[in-house]
Every structure is written in structure tokens, then in C-alpha cells.
Write an enzyme that holds these catalytic residues in place. Structure first.
Site, PDB file in Angstrom:
ATOM      1  N   LYS A 113       0.824  -1.222   0.000  1.00  0.00           N
ATOM      2  CA  LYS A 113       0.000   0.000   0.000  1.00  0.00           C
ATOM      3  C   LYS A 113       0.850   1.260   0.000  1.00  0.00           C
ATOM      4  O   LYS A 113       0.464   2.257  -0.613  1.00  0.00           O
ATOM      5  CB  LYS A 113      -0.971  -0.004   1.187  1.00  0.00           C
ATOM      6  CG  LYS A 113      -2.118  -0.968   0.980  1.00  0.00           C
ATOM      7  CD  LYS A 113      -3.351  -0.562   1.765  1.00  0.00           C
ATOM      8  CE  LYS A 113      -4.524  -1.471   1.385  1.00  0.00           C
ATOM      9  NZ  LYS A 113      -5.698  -1.293   2.233  1.00  0.00           N
ATOM     10  N   LYS A 197      -3.215 -10.266  -7.236  1.00  0.00           N
ATOM     11  CA  LYS A 197      -4.515 -10.531  -6.610  1.00  0.00           C
ATOM     12  C   LYS A 197      -5.612  -9.660  -7.238  1.00  0.00           C
ATOM     13  O   LYS A 197      -5.348  -8.501  -7.567  1.00  0.00           O
ATOM     14  CB  LYS A 197      -4.349 -10.191  -5.117  1.00  0.00           C
ATOM     15  CG  LYS A 197      -5.536 -10.404  -4.263  1.00  0.00           C
ATOM     16  CD  LYS A 197      -5.297  -9.856  -2.849  1.00  0.00           C
ATOM     17  CE  LYS A 197      -5.543  -8.359  -2.783  1.00  0.00           C
ATOM     18  NZ  LYS A 197      -5.727  -7.818  -1.435  1.00  0.00           N
ATOM     19  N   LYS A 200     -10.267  -4.651  -5.246  1.00  0.00           N
ATOM     20  CA  LYS A 200     -11.316  -3.666  -5.495  1.00  0.00           C
ATOM     21  C   LYS A 200     -10.758  -2.270  -5.721  1.00  0.00           C
ATOM     22  O   LYS A 200     -11.435  -1.407  -6.244  1.00  0.00           O
ATOM     23  CB  LYS A 200     -12.361  -3.664  -4.372  1.00  0.00           C
ATOM     24  CG  LYS A 200     -11.859  -3.389  -2.959  1.00  0.00           C
ATOM     25  CD  LYS A 200     -13.043  -3.226  -2.028  1.00  0.00           C
ATOM     26  CE  LYS A 200     -13.003  -3.953  -0.713  1.00  0.00           C
ATOM     27  NZ  LYS A 200     -11.792  -3.941   0.096  1.00  0.00           N
TER      28      LYS A 200
HETATM   29  P1  TYM Z   1     -10.679  -6.461   2.265  1.00  0.00           P
HETATM   30  O1  TYM Z   1     -11.748  -5.430   2.414  1.00  0.00           O
HETATM   31  O2  TYM Z   1      -9.505  -6.128   1.413  1.00  0.00           O
HETATM   32  O3  TYM Z   1     -11.282  -7.802   1.703  1.00  0.00           O
HETATM   33  C1  TYM Z   1     -12.415  -8.402   2.310  1.00  0.00           C
HETATM   34  C2  TYM Z   1     -12.260  -9.915   2.348  1.00  0.00           C
HETATM   35  O4  TYM Z   1     -12.118 -10.429   1.036  1.00  0.00           O
HETATM   36  C3  TYM Z   1     -10.916 -11.191   0.936  1.00  0.00           C
HETATM   37  N1  TYM Z   1     -10.339 -10.964  -0.391  1.00  0.00           N
HETATM   38  C4  TYM Z   1     -10.049 -11.937  -1.263  1.00  0.00           C
HETATM   39  N2  TYM Z   1     -10.182 -13.264  -1.197  1.00  0.00           N
HETATM   40  C5  TYM Z   1      -9.777 -13.983  -2.268  1.00  0.00           C
HETATM   41  N3  TYM Z   1      -9.266 -13.437  -3.384  1.00  0.00           N
HETATM   42  C6  TYM Z   1      -9.114 -12.091  -3.503  1.00  0.00           C
HETATM   43  N4  TYM Z   1      -8.622 -11.560  -4.616  1.00  0.00           N
HETATM   44  C7  TYM Z   1      -9.521 -11.277  -2.402  1.00  0.00           C
HETATM   45  N5  TYM Z   1      -9.514  -9.942  -2.186  1.00  0.00           N
HETATM   46  C8  TYM Z   1     -10.021  -9.767  -0.939  1.00  0.00           C
HETATM   47  C9  TYM Z   1     -10.014 -10.648   2.038  1.00  0.00           C
HETATM   48  O5  TYM Z   1      -9.047 -11.592   2.410  1.00  0.00           O
HETATM   49  C10 TYM Z   1     -11.006 -10.354   3.124  1.00  0.00           C
HETATM   50  O6  TYM Z   1     -11.326 -11.523   3.835  1.00  0.00           O
HETATM   51  N6  TYM Z   1      -8.224  -6.014   6.584  1.00  0.00           N
HETATM   52  C11 TYM Z   1      -9.378  -6.623   5.950  1.00  0.00           C
HETATM   53  C12 TYM Z   1     -10.690  -6.207   6.562  1.00  0.00           C
HETATM   54  C13 TYM Z   1     -10.782  -6.403   8.028  1.00  0.00           C
HETATM   55  C14 TYM Z   1     -11.050  -7.612   8.702  1.00  0.00           C
HETATM   56  C15 TYM Z   1     -11.065  -7.284  10.083  1.00  0.00           C
HETATM   57  C16 TYM Z   1     -11.276  -8.914   8.277  1.00  0.00           C
HETATM   58  C17 TYM Z   1     -10.642  -5.424   8.977  1.00  0.00           C
HETATM   59  N7  TYM Z   1     -10.821  -5.950  10.198  1.00  0.00           N
HETATM   60  C18 TYM Z   1     -11.265  -8.266  11.060  1.00  0.00           C
HETATM   61  C19 TYM Z   1     -11.488  -9.893   9.266  1.00  0.00           C
HETATM   62  C20 TYM Z   1     -11.492  -9.559  10.605  1.00  0.00           C
HETATM   63  C21 TYM Z   1      -9.377  -6.213   4.488  1.00  0.00           C
HETATM   64  O7  TYM Z   1      -8.767  -5.257   4.113  1.00  0.00           O
HETATM   65  O8  TYM Z   1     -10.181  -6.963   3.701  1.00  0.00           O
END
Ligand code: TYM
Length: 331
Positions: A113, A197, A200
Site C-alpha cells: 500500500k 490478486k 477492489k
Molecule cells: P478487504 O476489504 O480487502 O477484503 C475483504 C475480504 O475479502 C478477501 N479478499 C479476497 N479473497 C480472495 N481473493 C481475492 N482476490 C480477495 N480480495 C479480498 C479478504 O481476504 C477479506 O477476507 N483487513 C481486511 C478487513 C478487516 C477484517 C477485520 C477482516 C478489517 N478488520 C477483522 C477480518 C477480521 C481487508 O482489508 O479486507
């Protein structure tokens, strides 16, 4: 008997895509029946990169509607906005005082990032995994279903739980990650750059399939998806990243295993694989999109669900925070 707690969240930044669906939400739906679940819109995480405030507000409601359209049931699970429960930020501070700079400097997502946001390398971006640990530990969470990219953050949450428990007596449940294997969707790759990966926040929307993309857009994006030149439909992430990703998507959307699909496609071309993948993803997303449109129309109802969710979450969060403050000697 009390059930184990599950916590997970998605940042309301950019558009929800099928990476989130296969990596996280699919497990949420399965596990919703067996755990007491909290699903958060982690908007405090989203502001580590600059957001337009009115877009963030509106997108947050999109996400509530999308969670529900995918099948998260607010009667069974708590859906809430992170910013409605101030205990997250407060526990974060307490955990920050027990987190080492070196631990955060090692985080690969921080490195990625900062490489992308050279004009805004802020403190929040650096301390983000501590907030994530607070999200999880605040609820005595046992299960955290996430995609593979969150594994390192989960390890920090576990380390912090153990560190605090060793120092102050048992304060937190040590959480377990639930991460699908890569073949099962734990890491969905970008369509145009399958070594990366699917994300979004990608500037090029051709790299991802959004949950709300129309059938026509999905067809166009998958038609352009990068494959390779040997025209053999076989799963091999090292040498055939694009084709392997298409097989993962098709498998996720149809429920067929990759090895079954490899047999089905012997002697067939990539065009065939792509057409079938479009059809399967459209079939998966069409009912979700219809339900989304219905739910998103009623903002008052979405706000009501968030309010109920925040009240319930806060009640649980306060109990943990109180225990931690007492243990640390805070008056
Ligand atoms: P975030 O918002 O980037 O993504 C949300 C969830 O989707 C999964 N994910 C993916 N899985 C498979 N392939 C991909 N290309 C892909 N892109 C995203 C992520 O692994 C995630 O599970 N830090 C976290 C959000 C968060 C969180 C938490 C999650 C904040 N606090 C506490 C669990 C528990 C994040 O940025 O996810």
C-alpha cells in the site's frame, strides 16, 4: 450452550468483487449457521486511503445491502459499521502499546500500500493491523473467515492475544483463521494480470468482476481475461496462472472440483472455458443483483439494521474492553 463467535469484515472502499465473494463471503454464509456472527463494514480501515465522504457514506449502505443480498441474515447475524462502535479504536490504543514497530514493518500489505500511495503514507496505514486485531479480539472471536491475503494480519491478532493473556491473565480468546485453499478461492487473481490478486482498489476495472457487473460487462471482461498460448485446460498456478484462475472461478460458481473440470475440458479450447465461466458467474450473480436492487431501495431499513447491529455489538465490546482496562490498571 453458547456458540463460538465469528467476526469478519470488508472495507467499504471500491466495489465488492467476486474475490471477496469466493475468498470470504462464501464461508460467511456456510458458517453463519454454526457460529454467533458479527459482520462489520470496516469503514475506519477504509479511510487509511483518501475517500470522498459522500461516496463513502453511500457505498457503506451498498455494502450492507450486498451482505444481505448474498445471504447474510440480520435476524441471525450482527451487521454493523465499525465506526458505530468506538470500543474498536479504544482497544486499538491499548493493543498498540503492546505491538512492536518491527512487527508492523514486516507486513506485506503495508509495503504494497505504501508503494501505491506514495503521497499519503499515513500512520493509519502502518497501524492498520492493530485496529484489525482490536476488531477481532473485542468480541472474544474464535473464527475469522478471510482470504489468504489476510493471513499475516491474523497472525498478529493471535500473537497479541497470547501476549496480552500471558501478561495480564486470560483476556482474549485466541482467534483461528478460516482461509479457503487457493484452488477453493482463497486467492482470486486479477483477470488481466493473473500474477496479481484481484483487488477492489484496482484502477482498471477490467481486472475484476464486481458483484454488480451486468452480464454483458462480465462477458466482455472474461473475454479479455489473460490466458496463455498452449491451449491446454489444466490447473497449474506457476505456469498457467490465467487458466488456473478461470478454473477456480468456474469451480467456485458451479461447485464442481477443479479435477472434474480438467476432465470435462480435455480437448476443448479456452473460448469454451470462458463462455462457460461467464454463464456460471452470471447464474450466481443474477439473483444476488436482483435482491441487492430491492434492498438498496430502502435506506431507512438499512440504517435500522445498522443501528440494531451496532447496539448489539457495542454491548459485547464494552464487556471485553472493561475487562482489559481493569487488568491493565486503568482507573
Ligand atoms: P478487504 O476489504 O480487502 O477484503 C475483504 C475480504 O475479502 C478477501 N479478499 C479476497 N479473497 C480472495 N481473493 C481475492 N482476490 C480477495 N480480495 C479480498 C479478504 O481476504 C477479506 O477476507 N483487513 C481486511 C478487513 C478487516 C477484517 C477485520 C477482516 C478489517 N478488520 C477483522 C477480518 C477480521 C481487508 O482489508 O479486507
Amino acid at each position: 450452550m453458547a456458540r463460538d463467535i465469528l467476526f469478519s469484515g470488508i472495507q467499504p472502499s471500491g466495489q465488492l468483487n467476486i474475490g471477496h465473494y469466493f475468498g470470504a463471503v462464501k464461508n460467511w454464509l456456510r458458517m453463519q449457521e454454526d457460529f454467533d456472527c458479527l459482520f462489520s463494514l470496516v469503514n475506519l480501515h477504509a479511510i487509511t486511503v483518501r475517500q470522498n465522504p459522500s461516496e463513502l457514506r453511500s457505498r457503506s449502505l451498498d455494502f450492507v445491502a450486498a451482505y444481505m443480498a448474498c445471504g447474510i441474515d440480520p435476524e441471525k447475524s450482527i451487521i454493523f459499521a465499525q465506526s458505530d462502535v468506538p470500543e474498536h479504536s479504544e482497544l486499538m490504543w491499548l493493543l498498540s502499546c503492546h505491538t512492536y514497530m518491527g512487527e508492523l514493518e514486516r507486513m506485506t500489505q503495508f509495503k504494497d500500500k505504501t508503494a501505491k500511495n506514495t503521497d499519503n503514507i499515513n500512520l493509519g496505514l502502518f497501524s492498520y493491523p492493530v485496529l484489525m486485531a482490536a476488531d477481532i479480539l473485542l468480541y472474544q472471536t474464535k473464527a475469522v473467515p478471510v482470504g489468504a491475503d489476510q493471513k499475516q494480519h491474523l497472525e498478529l491478532a493471535r500473537d497479541l492475544a497470547n501476549r496480552m493473556n500471558n501478561r495480564y491473565g486470560t483476556l482474549f480468546t485466541v482467534p483461528e483463521p478460516y482461509i479457503p485453499s487457493v484452488e477453493a478461492g482463497g486467492r482470486i487473481m486479477s483477470l488481466l494480470e493473473p500474477e496479481k490478486k484481484m483487488s477492489k482498489s484496482d484502477d482498471n476495472a477490467g481486472n475484476y468482476i464486481a458483484l454488480l457487473d451486468s452480464p454483458d460487462v462480465i462477458r466482455k471482461k472474461l473475454k479479455k481475461a489473460v490466458t496463455d498460448t498452449d491451449n491446454e485446460i489444466r490447473y497449474d498456478r506457476d505456469t498457467k496462472a490465467g487458466v488456473s484462475n478461470l478454473l477456480t472461478l468456474l469451480s467456485g460458481a458451479t461447485g464442481k472440483s477443479i479435477s472434474e473440470l480438467e476432465v470435462d475440458y480435455v480437448g476443448k479450447g479456452y473460448g469454451h472455458l470462458k463462455v462457460d465461466t461467464v454463464e456460471a458467474i452470471v447464474a450466481l450473480l443474477t439473483p444476488i443483483q436482483a435482491e441487492f436492487a430491492r434492498l438498496r431501495n430502502d435506506e431507512a431499513e438499512l440504517q435500522r439494521i445498522l443501528k440494531i447491529g451496532a447496539d448489539k455489538a457495542r454491548f459485547q465490546a464494552q464487556a471485553t474492553l472493561e475487562k482489559v482496562k481493569q487488568a491493565m490498571g486503568l482507573l
